[in-house]
Design a protein around this motif. Structure first.
Motif, mmCIF file in Angstrom:
data_model
loop_
_atom_site.group_PDB
_atom_site.id
_atom_site.type_symbol
_atom_site.label_atom_id
_atom_site.label_comp_id
_atom_site.label_asym_id
_atom_site.label_seq_id
_atom_site.Cartn_x
_atom_site.Cartn_y
_atom_site.Cartn_z
ATOM 1 N N VAL A 298 101.424 5.570 53.537
ATOM 2 C CA VAL A 298 100.644 5.323 54.741
ATOM 3 C C VAL A 298 99.188 5.102 54.345
ATOM 4 N N GLN B 235 95.114 4.918 54.339
ATOM 5 C CA GLN B 235 94.066 5.772 54.880
ATOM 6 C C GLN B 235 93.341 5.040 55.995
ATOM 7 N N THR B 236 92.845 5.795 56.948
ATOM 8 C CA THR B 236 92.128 5.203 58.073
ATOM 9 C C THR B 236 90.735 4.742 57.660
ATOM 10 N N LEU B 237 90.114 5.498 56.797
ATOM 11 C CA LEU B 237 88.743 5.192 56.383
ATOM 12 C C LEU B 237 88.757 4.455 55.050
ATOM 13 N N TRP B 238 88.158 3.266 55.020
ATOM 14 C CA TRP B 238 88.035 2.476 53.793
ATOM 15 C C TRP B 238 86.568 2.445 53.391
#
Length: 346
Positions: A69, A71-74
């Motif tokens: 999955v 990550q939301t933050l890049w």
């Protein structure tokens, strides 16, 4: 081994001592963890850092079919930033002055991360960007295909927004910058990897009205209306304009291969391996009818398009090109006799 459905037991790696965990949802956990509760398993059940948390099953990346999955933050260290994107743009396109340079282009690393998550190398995915801008998306598609041998395709859409201050380069709209960036990107990727055999070509289309004249009669002057419609195609439209409209009307891909051959001094186009054969010349004389038909028949046999016999190809001509109905009828009859039954005129 199980005391009841509300208690979960497992063996430790060292001994067969029973361990119980009270949990109202243990009945759902049991089915998931049951195969990993036998002696000799590889410690797939994790009880948290202090050993007293809700048990979880560990899975390796190689066992997860769809990957991990994301990550939301890049962070900018992973996907780049605006300054990096601006340097990429300046390296790819020669701007006439600094006022024309875009201030906030997208970095290719950002777009490649999206491609890695949303597309697969061997699925020929179609990527669509309705805000093409500087063409970063197409550049990223080229780069990702070059890296993993992918077959991704891409469509960019850009409104013809005026680009002030770029007349020295011959640019009028943002779309001109997009085209310049894509040309540069294709050359750069091929130069960087001579073994790269992917497709870096592209075609540019502009939205316009139909090439076919709409029937709009003048009730007070029907004679003039009929004379105006002797030629069903609008003036000033090229063969390419008409040909691509035919592709759209017949439901053919705009990127299918198109070949051109001169037969008796007339240009004939073969689209999609002969699915469509078109001669859009403005004049076809009686003397040209038979050699033109025979040339088309020979080329059709050479291409051997797939499909129901007699209906595997559509042959199209300009209606006003024939000197008279006899010439048009003779051409259609010769083609029909040799198995080309779908003959149309515009």
């Amino acid at each position: 081994m199980w005391e009841n459905q509300q208690q979960l037991a497992m063996y430790t790696a060292e001994q067969k001592n029973m361990r119980l965990v009270q949990n109202s949802g243990a009945d759902r956990v049991v089915d998931l963890l049951r195969p990993h509760l036998k002696p000799g398993t590889d410690k797939r059940i994790w009880w948290g850092t202090d050993g007293n948390n809700m048990p979880r099953l560990k899975r390796f990346l190689s066992e997860v079919k769809s990957g991990r999955v994301p990550q939301t933050l890049w962070t900018y260290g992973e996907v780049g930033h605006t300054q990096e994107a601006k340097k990429e743009l300046l390296a790819a396109v020669t701007f006439p002055n600094s006022d024309v340079v875009f201030d906030t282009p997208k970095p290719t690393r950002l777009m490649r991360r999206i491609l890695q998550l949303a597309t697969a190398p061997d699925s020929a995915d179609l990527v669509v960007d309705f805000f093409a801008g500087t063409g970063t998306t197409m550049d990223a598609v080229f780069a990702q295909n070059a890296e993993d041998g992918g077959k991704r395709r891409c469509i960019l859409v850009q409104l013809p927004e005026p680009l002030n201050g770029a007349t020295a380069s011959g640019w009028k709209t943002i779309a001109d910058v997009t085209r310049a960036r894509i040309l540069s990107a294709g050359k750069r990727h091929r130069k960087a990897d001579p073994l790269f055999t992917g497709d870096t070509g592209f075609r540019v289309f502009k939205l316009d009205t139909s090439n076919i004249r709409a029937w709009n009669p003048k009730p007070d002057d029907l004679e003039a209306t009929l004379l105006d419609h002797q030629d069903h195609l609008l003036e000033g439209r090229s063969e390419a304009d008409v040909l691509y409209e035919l592709l759209l009307k017949l439901g053919l891909d705009l990127c299918v291969p198109i070949e051109k051959r001169s037969i008796k001094g007339l240009d004939v186009h073969a689209v999609g391996g002969g699915v469509l054969l078109a001669c859009l010349s403005e004049k076809i004389t009686r003397d040209q009818v038979e050699p033109l038909a025979q040339g088309i028949i020979a080329w059709h046999k050479e291409l051997a398009p797939a499909g129901p016999i007699g209906k595997e190809s559509t042959c199209v001509f300009r209606d006003s090109a024939f000197v008279d109905d006899v010439a048009k009828t003779n051409l259609a009859a010769i083609l029909n006799q040799h198995g080309i039954q779908n003959v149309r005129s515009l």
